[in-house]
Design a protein around this motif. Structure first.
Motif, PDB file in Angstrom:
ATOM      1  N   GLN A  26       0.870  -1.170   0.000  1.00 31.18           N
ATOM      2  CA  GLN A  26       0.000   0.000   0.000  1.00 31.18           C
ATOM      3  C   GLN A  26       0.905   1.218   0.000  1.00 31.18           C
ATOM      4  O   GLN A  26       1.850   1.298   0.776  1.00 31.18           O
ATOM      5  CB  GLN A  26      -0.903   0.014   1.223  1.00 31.18           C
ATOM      6  N   LEU A  27       0.621   2.147  -0.897  1.00 33.92           N
ATOM      7  CA  LEU A  27       1.389   3.375  -1.013  1.00 33.92           C
ATOM      8  C   LEU A  27       0.457   4.529  -0.671  1.00 33.92           C
ATOM      9  O   LEU A  27      -0.653   4.597  -1.194  1.00 33.92           O
ATOM     10  CB  LEU A  27       1.909   3.527  -2.444  1.00 33.92           C
ATOM     11  N   THR A  28       0.898   5.404   0.227  1.00 35.03           N
ATOM     12  CA  THR A  28       0.122   6.592   0.570  1.00 35.03           C
ATOM     13  C   THR A  28       0.961   7.817   0.273  1.00 35.03           C
ATOM     14  O   THR A  28       2.076   7.963   0.791  1.00 35.03           O
ATOM     15  CB  THR A  28      -0.286   6.593   2.063  1.00 35.03           C
ATOM     16  N   PHE A  29       0.440   8.680  -0.604  1.00 40.69           N
ATOM     17  CA  PHE A  29       1.065   9.971  -0.858  1.00 40.69           C
ATOM     18  C   PHE A  29       0.558  10.947   0.188  1.00 40.69           C
ATOM     19  O   PHE A  29      -0.656  11.068   0.389  1.00 40.69           O
ATOM     20  CB  PHE A  29       0.666  10.510  -2.239  1.00 40.69           C
ATOM     21  N   HIS A  30       1.472  11.652   0.862  1.00 39.13           N
ATOM     22  CA  HIS A  30       1.115  12.660   1.854  1.00 39.13           C
ATOM     23  C   HIS A  30       1.693  14.015   1.443  1.00 39.13           C
ATOM     24  O   HIS A  30       2.814  14.074   0.917  1.00 39.13           O
ATOM     25  CB  HIS A  30       1.694  12.323   3.237  1.00 39.13           C
ATOM     26  N   VAL A  77      11.659   2.602  -7.800  1.00 36.12           N
ATOM     27  CA  VAL A  77      11.025   3.884  -7.484  1.00 36.12           C
ATOM     28  C   VAL A  77      10.816   4.778  -8.709  1.00 36.12           C
ATOM     29  O   VAL A  77      10.216   5.844  -8.600  1.00 36.12           O
ATOM     30  CB  VAL A  77      11.855   4.655  -6.423  1.00 36.12           C
ATOM     31  N   GLU A  78      11.263   4.348  -9.888  1.00 37.63           N
ATOM     32  CA  GLU A  78      11.287   5.209 -11.074  1.00 37.63           C
ATOM     33  C   GLU A  78       9.925   5.777 -11.456  1.00 37.63           C
ATOM     34  O   GLU A  78       9.805   6.968 -11.760  1.00 37.63           O
ATOM     35  CB  GLU A  78      11.827   4.450 -12.301  1.00 37.63           C
ATOM     36  N   HIS A  79       8.887   4.956 -11.497  1.00 38.61           N
ATOM     37  CA  HIS A  79       7.590   5.431 -11.986  1.00 38.61           C
ATOM     38  C   HIS A  79       6.932   6.405 -11.006  1.00 38.61           C
ATOM     39  O   HIS A  79       6.302   7.381 -11.422  1.00 38.61           O
ATOM     40  CB  HIS A  79       6.667   4.258 -12.299  1.00 38.61           C
ATOM     41  N   VAL A  80       7.093   6.147  -9.724  1.00 35.60           N
ATOM     42  CA  VAL A  80       6.557   7.069  -8.717  1.00 35.60           C
ATOM     43  C   VAL A  80       7.263   8.424  -8.826  1.00 35.60           C
ATOM     44  O   VAL A  80       6.615   9.476  -8.839  1.00 35.60           O
ATOM     45  CB  VAL A  80       6.719   6.490  -7.294  1.00 35.60           C
ATOM     46  N   LEU A  81       8.588   8.400  -8.931  1.00 41.01           N
ATOM     47  CA  LEU A  81       9.342   9.643  -9.024  1.00 41.01           C
ATOM     48  C   LEU A  81       9.083  10.367 -10.351  1.00 41.01           C
ATOM     49  O   LEU A  81       9.019  11.593 -10.389  1.00 41.01           O
ATOM     50  CB  LEU A  81      10.838   9.375  -8.844  1.00 41.01           C
ATOM     51  N   ALA A  82       8.903   9.620 -11.432  1.00 42.96           N
ATOM     52  CA  ALA A  82       8.593  10.236 -12.722  1.00 42.96           C
ATOM     53  C   ALA A  82       7.248  10.954 -12.671  1.00 42.96           C
ATOM     54  O   ALA A  82       7.100  12.048 -13.228  1.00 42.96           O
ATOM     55  CB  ALA A  82       8.597   9.185 -13.830  1.00 42.96           C
ATOM     56  N   ALA A  83       6.266  10.358 -12.006  1.00 45.03           N
ATOM     57  CA  ALA A  83       4.945  10.987 -11.879  1.00 45.03           C
ATOM     58  C   ALA A  83       5.062  12.306 -11.123  1.00 45.03           C
ATOM     59  O   ALA A  83       4.529  13.328 -11.561  1.00 45.03           O
ATOM     60  CB  ALA A  83       3.974  10.049 -11.171  1.00 45.03           C
ATOM     61  N   ALA A  84       5.765  12.295  -9.999  1.00 42.83           N
ATOM     62  CA  ALA A  84       5.924  13.519  -9.209  1.00 42.83           C
ATOM     63  C   ALA A  84       6.689  14.581  -9.999  1.00 42.83           C
ATOM     64  O   ALA A  84       6.284  15.748 -10.041  1.00 42.83           O
ATOM     65  CB  ALA A  84       6.629  13.214  -7.891  1.00 42.83           C
ATOM     66  N   ALA A  85       7.769  14.189 -10.650  1.00 38.75           N
ATOM     67  CA  ALA A  85       8.568  15.150 -11.424  1.00 38.75           C
ATOM     68  C   ALA A  85       7.771  15.709 -12.591  1.00 38.75           C
ATOM     69  O   ALA A  85       7.790  16.913 -12.842  1.00 38.75           O
ATOM     70  CB  ALA A  85       9.850  14.484 -11.926  1.00 38.75           C
ATOM     71  N   GLY A  86       7.056  14.858 -13.288  1.00 39.02           N
ATOM     72  CA  GLY A  86       6.268  15.303 -14.432  1.00 39.02           C
ATOM     73  C   GLY A  86       5.178  16.290 -14.051  1.00 39.02           C
ATOM     74  O   GLY A  86       4.815  17.161 -14.842  1.00 39.02           O
ATOM     75  N   ALA A 108       3.734   5.016 -15.123  1.00 40.44           N
ATOM     76  CA  ALA A 108       3.581   6.088 -14.130  1.00 40.44           C
ATOM     77  C   ALA A 108       2.153   6.618 -14.077  1.00 40.44           C
ATOM     78  O   ALA A 108       1.797   7.350 -13.149  1.00 40.44           O
ATOM     79  CB  ALA A 108       4.546   7.228 -14.443  1.00 40.44           C
ATOM     80  N   PHE A 109       1.316   6.255 -15.056  1.00 41.10           N
ATOM     81  CA  PHE A 109      -0.007   6.862 -15.182  1.00 41.10           C
ATOM     82  C   PHE A 109      -0.901   6.721 -13.948  1.00 41.10           C
ATOM     83  O   PHE A 109      -1.524   7.711 -13.542  1.00 41.10           O
ATOM     84  CB  PHE A 109      -0.711   6.340 -16.436  1.00 41.10           C
ATOM     85  N   PRO A 110      -1.005   5.545 -13.299  1.00 48.82           N
ATOM     86  CA  PRO A 110      -1.850   5.464 -12.101  1.00 48.82           C
ATOM     87  C   PRO A 110      -1.380   6.398 -10.979  1.00 48.82           C
ATOM     88  O   PRO A 110      -2.197   6.946 -10.234  1.00 48.82           O
ATOM     89  CB  PRO A 110      -1.752   4.007 -11.665  1.00 48.82           C
ATOM     90  N   TYR A 111      -0.079   6.611 -10.873  1.00 49.26           N
ATOM     91  CA  TYR A 111       0.448   7.541  -9.871  1.00 49.26           C
ATOM     92  C   TYR A 111       0.082   8.976 -10.236  1.00 49.26           C
ATOM     93  O   TYR A 111      -0.269   9.781  -9.371  1.00 49.26           O
ATOM     94  CB  TYR A 111       1.966   7.402  -9.739  1.00 49.26           C
ATOM     95  N   ILE A 112       0.166   9.299 -11.522  1.00 45.94           N
ATOM     96  CA  ILE A 112      -0.223  10.639 -11.994  1.00 45.94           C
ATOM     97  C   ILE A 112      -1.690  10.901 -11.659  1.00 45.94           C
ATOM     98  O   ILE A 112      -2.031  11.958 -11.129  1.00 45.94           O
ATOM     99  CB  ILE A 112       0.032  10.777 -13.510  1.00 45.94           C
ATOM    100  N   GLU A 113      -2.549   9.943 -11.964  1.00 47.51           N
ATOM    101  CA  GLU A 113      -3.986  10.104 -11.684  1.00 47.51           C
ATOM    102  C   GLU A 113      -4.236  10.325 -10.196  1.00 47.51           C
ATOM    103  O   GLU A 113      -5.029  11.186  -9.818  1.00 47.51           O
ATOM    104  CB  GLU A 113      -4.763   8.885 -12.167  1.00 47.51           C
TER     105      GLU A 113
END
Length: 176
Positions: A26-30, A77-86, A108-113
């Motif tokens: 489970q990942l939680t963005f805060h 961690v690449e896709h999570v970091l790419a979403a945040a950077a993008g 990275a799309f689900p993280y972006i959403e």
């Protein structure tokens, strides 16, 4: 592009299975305070370790980028970091219940959403920029990795892989 730092307005949660470890996660963005940067928060034994997403904490790069600190590691961690950077997000706490983010659909799309749904907000702090004023290079003979950064007035990335296997071989791309 804004000259102000950004974070998210509210926390949001994603669940799934890690790509390489196969562990349920489970990942939680805060949201995070200005100048916090992006940090992974992961349990290690009876402690919670925060691992800033900075190059000094990269401990492996063989099948993905692995960040580590005080014995704790976070894989792929690449896709999570790419979403945040993008999305231009500067400050974010990424809490994990396992040692790898969920793979979701492999992009990275689900993280972006999820980050967009959480709301992206500007903070009252100026954004800091990296200015490359000389050629930088890194070489790892054991992993056969070379990275070269050259000063430029425009954004440009050139990437090449060269595997001895005929199904992969040499691949090359440039982005401007």
């Amino acid at each position: 592009m804004s000259d102000r730092q950004k974070t998210i307005e509210r926390s949001t949660v994603l669940s799934g299975i890690g790509l390489h470890t196969g562990h349920p996660a489970q990942l939680t963005f805060h949201p995070a305070q200005p100048s916090t940067g992006i940090r992974f928060r992961v349990a290690h034994g009876h402690e919670v370790v925060e691992i800033p997403a900075i190059v000094d904490n990269v401990v492996e790069i063989s099948r993905g980028t692995v960040l580590g600190k005080s014995g704790a590691k976070v894989y792929t961690v690449e896709h999570v970091l790419a979403a945040a950077a993008g999305l231009g997000i500067d400050n974010l706490i990424i809490e994990l219940t396992a040692d790898e983010p969920p793979a979701m659909d492999g992009s990275a799309f689900p993280y972006i959403e999820a980050l967009q749904a959480a709301g992206i907000v500007e903070q009252d702090a100026p954004r800091e920029y990296l200015q490359v004023d000389k050629t930088l290079s890194y070489r790892n003979d054991k992993e056969a990795v070379d990275i070269v950064v050259v000063p430029s007035d425009e954004f440009r990335i050139t990437y090449m892989i060269d595997y001895p296997h005929p199904s992969v071989g040499t691949q090359y791309t440039s982005m401007y």
